[in-house]
Motif scaffolding. Structure first.
Motif, PDB file in Angstrom:
ATOM      1  N   SER A 238       0.800  -1.229   0.000  1.00 35.86           N
ATOM      2  CA  SER A 238       0.000   0.000   0.000  1.00 35.86           C
ATOM      3  C   SER A 238       0.831   1.278   0.000  1.00 35.86           C
ATOM      4  O   SER A 238       0.547   2.205  -0.757  1.00 35.86           O
ATOM      5  N   ALA A 239       1.852   1.332   0.841  1.00 38.04           N
ATOM      6  CA  ALA A 239       2.616   2.580   0.976  1.00 38.04           C
ATOM      7  C   ALA A 239       3.351   2.911  -0.314  1.00 38.04           C
ATOM      8  O   ALA A 239       3.618   4.077  -0.600  1.00 38.04           O
ATOM      9  N   ILE A 240       3.655   1.897  -1.109  1.00 43.33           N
ATOM     10  CA  ILE A 240       4.311   2.148  -2.391  1.00 43.33           C
ATOM     11  C   ILE A 240       3.282   2.438  -3.480  1.00 43.33           C
ATOM     12  O   ILE A 240       3.479   3.309  -4.334  1.00 43.33           O
ATOM     13  N   MET A 241       2.157   1.740  -3.423  1.00 42.57           N
ATOM     14  CA  MET A 241       1.121   1.912  -4.456  1.00 42.57           C
ATOM     15  C   MET A 241       0.421   3.263  -4.355  1.00 42.57           C
ATOM     16  O   MET A 241      -0.247   3.689  -5.289  1.00 42.57           O
ATOM     17  N   ASP A 242       0.531   3.925  -3.231  1.00 41.74           N
ATOM     18  CA  ASP A 242      -0.169   5.184  -3.010  1.00 41.74           C
ATOM     19  C   ASP A 242       0.695   6.357  -3.500  1.00 41.74           C
ATOM     20  O   ASP A 242       1.555   6.844  -2.776  1.00 41.74           O
ATOM     21  N   GLY A 243       0.491   6.774  -4.753  1.00 46.01           N
ATOM     22  CA  GLY A 243       1.246   7.915  -5.278  1.00 46.01           C
ATOM     23  C   GLY A 243       2.303   7.482  -6.281  1.00 46.01           C
ATOM     24  O   GLY A 243       2.082   6.571  -7.076  1.00 46.01           O
ATOM     25  N   ASP A 244       3.460   8.139  -6.232  1.00 46.67           N
ATOM     26  CA  ASP A 244       4.554   7.892  -7.182  1.00 46.67           C
ATOM     27  C   ASP A 244       5.328   6.652  -6.730  1.00 46.67           C
ATOM     28  O   ASP A 244       6.107   6.704  -5.772  1.00 46.67           O
ATOM     29  N   VAL A 245       5.116   5.541  -7.424  1.00 52.02           N
ATOM     30  CA  VAL A 245       5.686   4.281  -6.936  1.00 52.02           C
ATOM     31  C   VAL A 245       7.212   4.300  -6.928  1.00 52.02           C
ATOM     32  O   VAL A 245       7.840   3.716  -6.039  1.00 52.02           O
ATOM     33  N   GLU A 246       7.813   4.973  -7.909  1.00 51.55           N
ATOM     34  CA  GLU A 246       9.277   4.993  -7.965  1.00 51.55           C
ATOM     35  C   GLU A 246       9.844   5.765  -6.774  1.00 51.55           C
ATOM     36  O   GLU A 246      10.747   5.294  -6.075  1.00 51.55           O
ATOM     37  N   ALA A 247       9.304   6.947  -6.531  1.00 54.69           N
ATOM     38  CA  ALA A 247       9.792   7.763  -5.408  1.00 54.69           C
ATOM     39  C   ALA A 247       9.494   7.080  -4.072  1.00 54.69           C
ATOM     40  O   ALA A 247      10.334   7.081  -3.161  1.00 54.69           O
ATOM     41  N   ASN A 248       8.320   6.476  -3.969  1.00 64.10           N
ATOM     42  CA  ASN A 248       7.965   5.802  -2.716  1.00 64.10           C
ATOM     43  C   ASN A 248       8.915   4.638  -2.430  1.00 64.10           C
ATOM     44  O   ASN A 248       9.344   4.422  -1.292  1.00 64.10           O
ATOM     45  N   THR A 249       9.221   3.890  -3.493  1.00 63.36           N
ATOM     46  CA  THR A 249      10.133   2.748  -3.317  1.00 63.36           C
ATOM     47  C   THR A 249      11.508   3.263  -2.895  1.00 63.36           C
ATOM     48  O   THR A 249      12.115   2.760  -1.942  1.00 63.36           O
ATOM     49  N   ARG A 250      11.986   4.272  -3.602  1.00 61.41           N
ATOM     50  CA  ARG A 250      13.327   4.791  -3.334  1.00 61.41           C
ATOM     51  C   ARG A 250      13.456   5.268  -1.890  1.00 61.41           C
ATOM     52  O   ARG A 250      14.470   5.032  -1.223  1.00 61.41           O
ATOM     53  N   GLU A 251      12.415   5.907  -1.407  1.00 61.63           N
ATOM     54  CA  GLU A 251      12.468   6.424  -0.030  1.00 61.63           C
ATOM     55  C   GLU A 251      12.671   5.289   0.979  1.00 61.63           C
ATOM     56  O   GLU A 251      13.443   5.407   1.934  1.00 61.63           O
ATOM     57  N   LEU A 252      12.000   4.161   0.745  1.00 63.15           N
ATOM     58  CA  LEU A 252      12.122   3.039   1.692  1.00 63.15           C
ATOM     59  C   LEU A 252      13.442   2.299   1.505  1.00 63.15           C
ATOM     60  O   LEU A 252      14.081   1.886   2.474  1.00 63.15           O
ATOM     61  N   VAL A 253      13.850   2.153   0.253  1.00 63.87           N
ATOM     62  CA  VAL A 253      15.111   1.477  -0.062  1.00 63.87           C
ATOM     63  C   VAL A 253      16.296   2.207   0.575  1.00 63.87           C
ATOM     64  O   VAL A 253      17.276   1.598   0.990  1.00 63.87           O
ATOM     65  N   ARG A 254      16.178   3.514   0.671  1.00 63.88           N
ATOM     66  CA  ARG A 254      17.271   4.330   1.204  1.00 63.88           C
ATOM     67  C   ARG A 254      17.142   4.610   2.693  1.00 63.88           C
ATOM     68  O   ARG A 254      17.878   5.440   3.232  1.00 63.88           O
ATOM     69  N   ALA A 255      16.258   3.910   3.367  1.00 62.94           N
ATOM     70  CA  ALA A 255      15.977   4.227   4.772  1.00 62.94           C
ATOM     71  C   ALA A 255      17.195   4.091   5.677  1.00 62.94           C
ATOM     72  O   ALA A 255      17.236   4.685   6.754  1.00 62.94           O
ATOM     73  N   GLU A 256      18.184   3.297   5.243  1.00 64.69           N
ATOM     74  CA  GLU A 256      19.384   3.146   6.080  1.00 64.69           C
ATOM     75  C   GLU A 256      20.587   3.866   5.505  1.00 64.69           C
ATOM     76  O   GLU A 256      21.697   3.723   6.018  1.00 64.69           O
ATOM     77  N   ALA A 257      20.356   4.606   4.416  1.00 62.55           N
ATOM     78  CA  ALA A 257      21.483   5.317   3.799  1.00 62.55           C
ATOM     79  C   ALA A 257      21.918   6.454   4.721  1.00 62.55           C
ATOM     80  O   ALA A 257      21.127   6.956   5.512  1.00 62.55           O
ATOM     81  N   ASP A 258      23.180   6.852   4.581  1.00 60.00           N
ATOM     82  CA  ASP A 258      23.709   7.894   5.453  1.00 60.00           C
ATOM     83  C   ASP A 258      22.843   9.135   5.422  1.00 60.00           C
ATOM     84  O   ASP A 258      22.478   9.612   4.359  1.00 60.00           O
ATOM     85  N   GLY A 259      22.530   9.634   6.589  1.00 63.57           N
ATOM     86  CA  GLY A 259      21.797  10.879   6.680  1.00 63.57           C
ATOM     87  C   GLY A 259      20.347  10.762   6.238  1.00 63.57           C
ATOM     88  O   GLY A 259      19.647  11.756   6.147  1.00 63.57           O
ATOM     89  N   ASP A 260      19.936   9.541   5.942  1.00 61.76           N
ATOM     90  CA  ASP A 260      18.553   9.246   5.583  1.00 61.76           C
ATOM     91  C   ASP A 260      18.002  10.085   4.448  1.00 61.76           C
ATOM     92  O   ASP A 260      18.026   9.670   3.316  1.00 61.76           O
ATOM     93  N   GLY A 261      17.611  11.290   4.685  1.00 62.65           N
ATOM     94  CA  GLY A 261      16.899  12.136   3.739  1.00 62.65           C
ATOM     95  C   GLY A 261      17.273  11.945   2.271  1.00 62.65           C
ATOM     96  O   GLY A 261      16.422  12.083   1.410  1.00 62.65           O
ATOM     97  N   ALA A 262      18.509  11.606   1.948  1.00 64.71           N
ATOM     98  CA  ALA A 262      18.956  11.340   0.584  1.00 64.71           C
ATOM     99  C   ALA A 262      18.706  12.490  -0.376  1.00 64.71           C
ATOM    100  O   ALA A 262      17.582  12.747  -0.798  1.00 64.71           O
ATOM    101  N   ALA A 263      19.776  13.165  -0.724  1.00 66.57           N
ATOM    102  CA  ALA A 263      19.658  14.312  -1.621  1.00 66.57           C
ATOM    103  C   ALA A 263      19.119  13.883  -2.969  1.00 66.57           C
ATOM    104  O   ALA A 263      19.408  12.793  -3.445  1.00 66.57           O
ATOM    105  N   GLU A 264      18.337  14.731  -3.576  1.00 66.71           N
ATOM    106  CA  GLU A 264      17.747  14.469  -4.895  1.00 66.71           C
ATOM    107  C   GLU A 264      18.752  13.889  -5.880  1.00 66.71           C
ATOM    108  O   GLU A 264      18.508  12.877  -6.501  1.00 66.71           O
ATOM    109  N   GLY A 265      19.903  14.578  -6.003  1.00 69.58           N
ATOM    110  CA  GLY A 265      20.865  14.245  -7.046  1.00 69.58           C
ATOM    111  C   GLY A 265      21.488  12.873  -6.923  1.00 69.58           C
ATOM    112  O   GLY A 265      21.875  12.292  -7.924  1.00 69.58           O
ATOM    113  N   ASP A 266      21.592  12.325  -5.729  1.00 67.29           N
ATOM    114  CA  ASP A 266      22.265  11.038  -5.624  1.00 67.29           C
ATOM    115  C   ASP A 266      21.269   9.894  -5.412  1.00 67.29           C
ATOM    116  O   ASP A 266      21.552   8.899  -4.800  1.00 67.29           O
ATOM    117  N   ALA A 267      20.101  10.087  -5.994  1.00 67.37           N
ATOM    118  CA  ALA A 267      19.085   9.045  -5.882  1.00 67.37           C
ATOM    119  C   ALA A 267      19.630   7.732  -6.426  1.00 67.37           C
ATOM    120  O   ALA A 267      20.454   7.719  -7.327  1.00 67.37           O
TER     121      ALA A 267
END
Ligand SMILES: O=P(O)(O)OC[C@@H](O)[C@@H](O)c1c[nH]c2ccccc12
Length: 291
Positions: A238-267
């Motif tokens: 559900s959390a991925i299907m609700d809205g932009d699936v690519e951006a939603n997936t990326r946000e969760l995939v990067r949940a443990e990346a340094d500094g979390d928030g993940a700058a746009e450019g280094d997606a």
């Protein structure tokens, strides 16, 4: 199987529809034979390049979702992979989830990650409806047939995810020889979600099993919570299907990346990690405790 009266009415109806489909499938015949894409190796590749292993689910609708998503499932699937999903789950249940075996076939052709078939398999004949890399067996629904269905699925080449939601089901899954175990945070009797379910069952899962947290994961914080509790991978719909699936997936995939928030450019760029499958089998690592 448990007393069916304990199940939510929607789930009872799903199961009776599944049995009807099993009868139809039994008439069609022919066992499938699959050469599966390795789920474990895919998890390892994700870990190696700093992605949380997220299995993104193509779920057009469900008994707990309002409305349904009509976009092309193949385009959604491609968006999920572009967002870094390690594998996909595709609902094939037609009546309550808007899925189809045809959709799964098309998705599997379009992507090169492992694809899980999400359905309510209660009978061996249903296994032959479509090829996939992984099939789901739900301990609660298959009851004493679990060992036979597990063997029937493996005979056809499938990897098998066995879903449990309490310790009794976990014990049955382990006794049956399950090596990939999913703990569903959604209670099938009431359809409510509680991430505490995973946290209470996970410590009892043998270390050599691959452990997947399923359902109710909606944010990077939820991802970290499940990983801290021992999840090797996460299954998110559900959390991925609700809205932009690519951006939603990326946000969760990067949940443990340094500094979390993940700058746009280094997606995350999915094109970077085609190679380097390492052969080792993964073990659960509960020592990493991201904050
Ligand atoms: O949409 P969610 O809460 O992220 O959940 C995904 C997945 O876990 C859920 O769809 C699911 C888990 N087990 C199932 C069995 C059948 C159908 C669906 C499911």
């Amino acid at each position: 199987m448990d007393d069916p009266d304990e199940l939510a009415p929607a789930v009872r109806s799903i199961l009776s529809a599944a049995r009807d489909r099993a009868d139809a499938a039994a008439e069609a015949g022919e066992a499938v034979s699959v050469a599966p894409r390795d789920l474990e190796a895919a998890f390892e590749r994700a870990e190696a390049d700093g992605r949380v292993p997220v299995i993104a689910e193509v779920k057009p609708t469900s008994p707990t979702t309002e409305g349904s998503r009509e976009d092309d499932p193949v385009a959604l699937a491609e968006g999920m992979v572009a967002g870094g999903a390690v594998a996909l789950s595709v609902l094939t249940e037609p009546e309550h989830f808007g899925g189809s075996v045809d959709t799964l076939g098309r998705v599997r052709e379009a992507v090169d990650v492992p694809v899980l078939r999400k359905d309510f398999v209660v009978d061996e004949a249903q296994l032959d409806a479509v090829e996939s890399d992984v099939v789901l067996l739900i301990a609660r629904f298959v009851g004493d047939d679990l060992p036979d269905l597990l063997a029937a699925a493996r005979d056809r080449g499938f990897q098998v995810l066995v879903e449990v939601h309490d310790r009794e089901e976990l014990e049955r899954a382990v006794d049956a020889g399950a090596t990939t175990i999913g703990v569903n945070n959604r209670d099938l009797a009431e359809l409510v979600v509680d991430l505490g379910t995973f946290e209470s069952v996970a410590p009892h899962v043998p270390d050599d099993a691959t452990l997947i947290a399923e359902s109710g994961i909606g944010s990077p914080a939820d991802v970290r919570r499940m990983r801290t509790a021992g999840a090797d991978a996460l299954l998110v719909g559900s959390a991925i299907m609700d809205g932009d699936v690519e951006a939603n997936t990326r946000e969760l995939v990067r949940a443990e990346a340094d500094g979390d928030g993940a700058a746009e450019g280094d997606a995350y760029d999915a094109a970077d990690d085609e190679d380097d499958a390492s052969g080792e089998s993964g073990t659960r690592d509960t020592t990493e405790t991201p904050t």
